[in-house]
Scaffold this active site. Sequence first.
Site, PDB file in Angstrom:
ATOM      1  N   ARG A  53      49.840  -1.298  94.972  1.00  0.00           N
ATOM      2  CA  ARG A  53      51.292  -0.698  94.567  1.00  0.00           C
ATOM      3  C   ARG A  53      50.891   0.771  95.589  1.00  0.00           C
ATOM      4  NH1 ARG A  53      51.467  -0.615  88.330  1.00  0.00           N
ATOM      5  NH2 ARG A  53      52.384  -2.183  87.800  1.00  0.00           N
ATOM      6  N   HIS A  96      58.215  -5.955  94.418  1.00  0.00           N
ATOM      7  CA  HIS A  96      57.645  -6.214  94.067  1.00  0.00           C
ATOM      8  C   HIS A  96      56.495  -5.291  93.760  1.00  0.00           C
ATOM      9  CE1 HIS A  96      55.860  -5.673  98.275  1.00  0.00           C
ATOM     10  NE2 HIS A  96      56.192  -5.437  98.378  1.00  0.00           N
ATOM     11  N   GLU A  97      55.680  -5.953  93.640  1.00  0.00           N
ATOM     12  CA  GLU A  97      53.981  -4.950  93.064  1.00  0.00           C
ATOM     13  C   GLU A  97      54.352  -3.772  91.551  1.00  0.00           C
ATOM     14  OE1 GLU A  97      51.032  -6.896  93.453  1.00  0.00           O
ATOM     15  OE2 GLU A  97      51.705  -7.419  94.910  1.00  0.00           O
ATOM     16  N   GLY A  98      55.367  -4.570  91.089  1.00  0.00           N
ATOM     17  CA  GLY A  98      56.630  -3.796  89.734  1.00  0.00           C
ATOM     18  C   GLY A  98      56.852  -3.128  90.167  1.00  0.00           C
ATOM     19  N   GLN A 153      57.238   0.727  87.048  1.00  0.00           N
ATOM     20  CA  GLN A 153      56.654   2.422  87.445  1.00  0.00           C
ATOM     21  C   GLN A 153      57.223   3.478  86.994  1.00  0.00           C
ATOM     22  OE1 GLN A 153      54.608   2.098  89.510  1.00  0.00           O
ATOM     23  NE2 GLN A 153      54.622  -0.244  89.853  1.00  0.00           N
TER      24      GLN A 153
END
Length: 606
Positions: free
Chosen positions: A312, A455-457, A462
């Site tokens: 992240r 991507h990645e949350g 978030q």
Amino acid sequence: MTASYSAPRSLLLSRRDLEFLLYDWLDVETLTRRERYADHTRETFDAVLDLCAEIAEERFAPHNRLNDQEEPRVVDGRAVVQPDVKTALDTVADAGLLSGGMDARVGGLQLPQVVQSACFLWFQAANISTWAYAMLTVAGANLLLAHGTDEQVATYVRPMIEGRYHGTMCLSEPQAGSSLADLTCRAEPRDDGTFRIFGNKMWISAGDHELGENIVHLVLARIPGGPPGVKGLSLLLVPKYLVNADGTLGERNDVVLAGLNHKMGYRGTTNTLLNFGEGTYRPGGEPGAVGHLVGGPHQGLAAMFHMMNEARTGVGAGATALGYTGYLKSLEYARTRGQGRPAGDKNPTAPPVPLIEHADVRRMLLAQKSYVEGALGLVLYCGRLLDEERSATDETERARAHLLLEVLTPIAKSWPSQWCLQANDLAIQIHGGYGYTREYDVEQHYRDNRLNPIHEGTHGIQALDLLGRKVVMDDGAGLAAVEALVTATVGRARAVGGEARDLAADLDRAFTRLVEVTRTIHTADVPVGVRLANASVYLEAAGHVVLAWIWLEQFLATGDGDEVLRQGKRQACRYFYRYELPRTAAQFDLLARLDTTTLGTDDSWF
């Protein structure tokens, strides 16, 4: 009038800005007094930065457009990428850079994380889709160092940091997307202590290629006896090829490339659908992908978060790098492209002036500068926090750094992903019609950067993490730690007086409002759904307030210097406080009302 200038040495990043942030603001030289970094000096830091800039310019940047134009393809069941990708990655590995921040005991250089982050930004700016392979490998190796057994570290980590093995993180599934509670991939235990993995994983970056000897998949799956939801997930290490006891490669594991996803940008990174255990390969004579448990049973998500959080912050850094290089390229274009005449000049025979002479172009450049240089400060500050967590001699200081990093990670991921994408949008606008064509890099930078809020949350995930967990964990200790940072900076700025004092007053008001609104949201007698309905608005407002703090810190770090860089920093800070920070007032008003417009909208009204 525009001051005379010399073209920057690089259109990827500003080395002088990096030096200002590292040495004038974050004072990273003081880290060399600590045991972990005692073998380093500013000279070694600068040498590594020089090396990374050189490799980025010579090995990564030249094939960035080719990656985009000729994306990976499937040939005979294999994912094939541009050959220049391997050359670039091998160059980085051969230089020992993949293990830059790792312990000396595993062959690492023990560089401070803040310096390594600055180094890696060069590769992200030059060619983010090629760098993604390395980023995932480094993050996977770090996860194994933290949670793997000695045997797993010995077998897999050294080949990973040597660039012979690559890594992935396998979370999402076709039916679940980001909802990890709905993962169904299963892992069946065998008598020899291994597991057999069965299921499908979707959107797996770097999931298949032939850039090295092996690929180490870190897979979330369910082993028998676990509870439903995320608490029942375990983490399995699943290599593409099994590894023999002597370190040589054994049988092909039962992991199969089912297809490639064709993306808007970021095209040089393979993005895959992987099938585990379909029986195409039968290691040991039976179907099922052989996996090894990492960490404890049903503790997979906690271990995976080690990699996810690193990824992240890496996403935020990548967004920053793409925004920064787009800014520098639009700045160069605005200085060299003649078009139009100054407002009020009615003489059609007068020569055109550079675009930068027009006020609206300057506005767009200042906006980009405030976004990308602010984001760069945030990314490097998070790296400095990790160094504090690793190396501070005082336990209280280590705990404080960990707490701050927990709170700031959602912002460090999402704020650059949103606002450096906006910087890319403005870079296209400055180029005009040319910017909308593929002949200029800024069009690709925008498409590449558009992935980073996803991507990645996602941005929304978030936001839920920040408002629903991070600002209230430990009875609000995380937000209180950020408040202490802001209060200290406000106090220093007031002591300086003048313009710094006025900026401090604006920041103090905004942060006070953030604290008040946070309290209002979490003490209201309303359902959780109402409390979190506008979490994304909260994330954006909180992010802007944190960036206002970053900018006041940079303003103070300029001191009394009058060189161009310091004057530019002060002007960008003024822009952020006059044009950007006021946005938060309306956002805080909406949040304080616990507005339910979105919740009160019937499905049929769309």
